[in-house]
Design a protein around this motif. Structure first.
Motif, PDB file in Angstrom:
ATOM      1  N   VAL A 100       0.785  -1.337  -0.150  1.00 42.39           N
ATOM      2  CA  VAL A 100       0.004  -0.027  -0.041  1.00 42.39           C
ATOM      3  C   VAL A 100       0.753   1.313   0.107  1.00 42.39           C
ATOM      4  O   VAL A 100       1.645   1.580   1.004  1.00 42.39           O
ATOM      5  CB  VAL A 100      -1.003  -0.086   1.228  1.00 42.39           C
ATOM      6  CG1 VAL A 100      -1.806   1.481   1.276  1.00 42.39           C
ATOM      7  CG2 VAL A 100      -1.992  -1.311   1.261  1.00 42.39           C
ATOM      8  N   ASN A 131      -5.449   4.593  -2.088  1.00 42.97           N
ATOM      9  CA  ASN A 131      -6.858   4.717  -1.626  1.00 42.97           C
ATOM     10  C   ASN A 131      -7.678   5.869  -1.976  1.00 42.97           C
ATOM     11  O   ASN A 131      -8.523   6.265  -1.845  1.00 42.97           O
ATOM     12  CB  ASN A 131      -6.948   4.626  -0.227  1.00 42.97           C
ATOM     13  CG  ASN A 131      -6.056   5.975   0.352  1.00 42.97           C
ATOM     14  OD1 ASN A 131      -5.623   6.487  -0.088  1.00 42.97           O
ATOM     15  ND2 ASN A 131      -6.560   6.341   1.654  1.00 42.97           N
ATOM     16  N   ILE A 162     -12.143  -4.506   6.938  1.00 38.03           N
ATOM     17  CA  ILE A 162     -10.752  -3.966   7.785  1.00 38.03           C
ATOM     18  C   ILE A 162     -11.652  -4.030   9.510  1.00 38.03           C
ATOM     19  O   ILE A 162     -12.538  -3.798   9.597  1.00 38.03           O
ATOM     20  CB  ILE A 162     -11.014  -2.481   7.406  1.00 38.03           C
ATOM     21  CG1 ILE A 162     -10.640  -2.154   5.946  1.00 38.03           C
ATOM     22  CG2 ILE A 162     -10.092  -1.507   8.465  1.00 38.03           C
ATOM     23  CD1 ILE A 162     -11.079  -0.528   5.550  1.00 38.03           C
ATOM     24  N   ARG A 210      -2.889  -6.219   2.884  1.00 36.27           N
ATOM     25  CA  ARG A 210      -2.763  -4.804   2.134  1.00 36.27           C
ATOM     26  C   ARG A 210      -1.876  -4.008   3.306  1.00 36.27           C
ATOM     27  O   ARG A 210      -2.336  -3.776   4.272  1.00 36.27           O
ATOM     28  CB  ARG A 210      -4.143  -4.119   2.249  1.00 36.27           C
ATOM     29  CG  ARG A 210      -5.222  -4.852   1.305  1.00 36.27           C
ATOM     30  CD  ARG A 210      -6.225  -4.082   1.125  1.00 36.27           C
ATOM     31  NE  ARG A 210      -6.912  -3.583   2.594  1.00 36.27           N
ATOM     32  CZ  ARG A 210      -7.484  -4.470   3.440  1.00 36.27           C
ATOM     33  NH1 ARG A 210      -8.060  -5.550   3.245  1.00 36.27           N
ATOM     34  NH2 ARG A 210      -7.726  -3.896   4.705  1.00 36.27           N
ATOM     35  N   VAL A 211      -0.757  -4.156   2.780  1.00 39.19           N
ATOM     36  CA  VAL A 211       0.311  -3.511   3.863  1.00 39.19           C
ATOM     37  C   VAL A 211       1.183  -2.373   3.506  1.00 39.19           C
ATOM     38  O   VAL A 211       1.834  -2.422   2.328  1.00 39.19           O
ATOM     39  CB  VAL A 211       1.426  -4.859   4.271  1.00 39.19           C
ATOM     40  CG1 VAL A 211       2.528  -4.078   5.361  1.00 39.19           C
ATOM     41  CG2 VAL A 211       0.663  -5.994   4.748  1.00 39.19           C
ATOM     42  N   GLY A 212       1.168  -1.384   4.132  1.00 39.65           N
ATOM     43  CA  GLY A 212       1.696   0.163   3.971  1.00 39.65           C
ATOM     44  C   GLY A 212       2.965   0.166   4.846  1.00 39.65           C
ATOM     45  O   GLY A 212       4.004   0.205   4.358  1.00 39.65           O
ATOM     46  N   SER A 213       2.576   0.928   6.123  1.00 40.30           N
ATOM     47  CA  SER A 213       3.720   1.258   6.921  1.00 40.30           C
ATOM     48  C   SER A 213       4.819   0.112   7.243  1.00 40.30           C
ATOM     49  O   SER A 213       5.816   0.646   7.478  1.00 40.30           O
ATOM     50  CB  SER A 213       3.042   1.891   8.159  1.00 40.30           C
ATOM     51  OG  SER A 213       2.000   1.051   8.650  1.00 40.30           O
ATOM     52  N   ARG A 273       3.600   7.034   7.397  1.00 38.40           N
ATOM     53  CA  ARG A 273       3.176   7.944   6.352  1.00 38.40           C
ATOM     54  C   ARG A 273       2.946   9.480   6.994  1.00 38.40           C
ATOM     55  O   ARG A 273       2.699   9.641   8.100  1.00 38.40           O
ATOM     56  CB  ARG A 273       1.508   7.721   5.943  1.00 38.40           C
ATOM     57  CG  ARG A 273       1.487   6.417   5.125  1.00 38.40           C
ATOM     58  CD  ARG A 273       0.238   6.057   4.515  1.00 38.40           C
ATOM     59  NE  ARG A 273      -0.614   5.638   5.611  1.00 38.40           N
ATOM     60  CZ  ARG A 273      -0.665   4.331   5.920  1.00 38.40           C
ATOM     61  NH1 ARG A 273      -0.153   3.447   5.289  1.00 38.40           N
ATOM     62  NH2 ARG A 273      -1.659   4.047   6.943  1.00 38.40           N
TER      63      ARG A 273
HETATM   64  C1  LIG Z   1      -3.897   2.596   4.400  1.00 40.78           C
HETATM   65  C2  LIG Z   1      -4.664   1.245   4.326  1.00 40.78           C
HETATM   66  C3  LIG Z   1      -3.938   0.004   4.424  1.00 40.78           C
HETATM   67  C4  LIG Z   1      -2.476  -0.093   4.724  1.00 40.78           C
HETATM   68  O1  LIG Z   1      -2.336   0.336   6.249  1.00 40.78           O
HETATM   69  P1  LIG Z   1      -0.992   0.191   7.084  1.00 40.78           P
HETATM   70  O2  LIG Z   1      -1.410   0.010   8.425  1.00 40.78           O
HETATM   71  O3  LIG Z   1      -0.237   1.127   6.512  1.00 40.78           O
HETATM   72  O4  LIG Z   1      -0.643  -1.256   6.576  1.00 40.78           O
HETATM   73  C5  LIG Z   1      -4.844  -1.058   4.180  1.00 40.78           C
HETATM   74  N1  LIG Z   1      -5.934  -0.997   3.810  1.00 40.78           N
HETATM   75  C6  LIG Z   1      -6.496  -0.068   3.579  1.00 40.78           C
HETATM   76  C7  LIG Z   1      -8.126   0.087   3.110  1.00 40.78           C
HETATM   77  C8  LIG Z   1      -5.763   1.369   3.833  1.00 40.78           C
HETATM   78  O5  LIG Z   1      -6.523   2.209   3.594  1.00 40.78           O
END
Ligand SMILES: *Cc1c(COP(=O)(O)O)cnc(C)c1O
Length: 220
Positions: free
Chosen positions: A20, A43, A150, A208-211, A217
């Motif tokens: 992500v 997103n 989520i 779905r992995v971002g941070s 962020r």
């Molecule tokens: C931002 C986001 C993520 C990733 O979030 P992290 O906590 O940074 O891994 C996953 N799913 C959705 C829908 C998001 O908006």
């Protein structure tokens, strides 16, 4: 955890890793791309479109955020999958725009599993009603690939586990009862940086992995 370790972890478990990349610049995405990664999640529609222009064409873009109907026409040609289909109106718009350009769009139905009101999605009852319809006639340009959810943002692992398990059970029920009409219904998108291990324990095959990959962020 950095990208390589997480990628090994997901590969071992046959889980698709969506990186992500929201808020992060194209140059940062390119670093992960150069390690061989192709699935990236955004997103916001406009941010996704800007990045499509700036990055290689073989990236598979996943739209994971709440969509406004007026952004659907622009993103449909560029998305690999839309995870955040959270109401019938959005589904109708996606189908129409996909039909217009002769594309079939892969989508996930987002289910509201969290305690928080602010999170979006179909209730289980609404989703059940949707899946009881004749989907291939009503939405011929949409391919129903699975579900997304989520969990509540909490340190209480029990709460998170229960939410994921409820979605997993519903996913399996739909998959089993619809296997003739929805043969590609095989994606369960749940789990983020804070809860992906619990999610995979409870049946997720797409996280779905971002941070964890890109660091914190900075929204400004
Ligand atoms: C931002 C986001 C993520 C990733 O979030 P992290 O906590 O940074 O891994 C996953 N799913 C959705 C829908 C998001 O908006």
């Amino acid at each position: 955890m950095k990208y390589q370790a997480l990628k090994e972890w997901t590969d071992k478990r046959d889980v698709t890793l969506i990186a992500v990349s929201k808020t992060h610049p194209a140059s940062t995405i390119k670093e992960i791309y150069d390690m061989g990664h192709r699935d990236f999640g955004e997103n916001r529609a406009q941010e996704l479109l800007d990045k499509v222009d700036d990055l290689p064409q073989d990236i598979r873009w996943h739209m994971i955020g709440t969509l406004q109907s007026n952004k659907i026409r622009a993103i449909v040609p560029h998305v690999h999958m839309i995870h955040s289909v959270n109401r019938i109106k959005i589904l109708n718009y996606i189908n129409r725009e996909a039909e217009n350009i002769g594309k079939t769009v892969d989508i996930l139905i987002q289910i509201h599993i969290a305690e928080e009101e602010s999170k979006h999605g179909f209730t289980f009852a609404e989703a059940e009603k949707l899946f009881s319809e004749d989907l291939s006639t009503k939405y011929p340009s949409v391919r129903f690939r699975g579900l997304m959810g989520i969990a509540t943002f909490t340190d209480d692992k029990e709460v998170v586990a229960n939410e994921f398990e409820s979605l997993n059970a519903f996913f399996k029920t739909i998959q089993e009862s619809k296997k003739e009409v929805l043969p590609d219904f095989n994606c369960l998108s749940m789990g983020m940086s804070g809860d992906y291990e619990i999610a995979v324990e409870h049946g997720s095959n797409m996280i779905r992995v971002g941070s964890l990959i890109f660091g914190q962020r900075d929204y400004n």
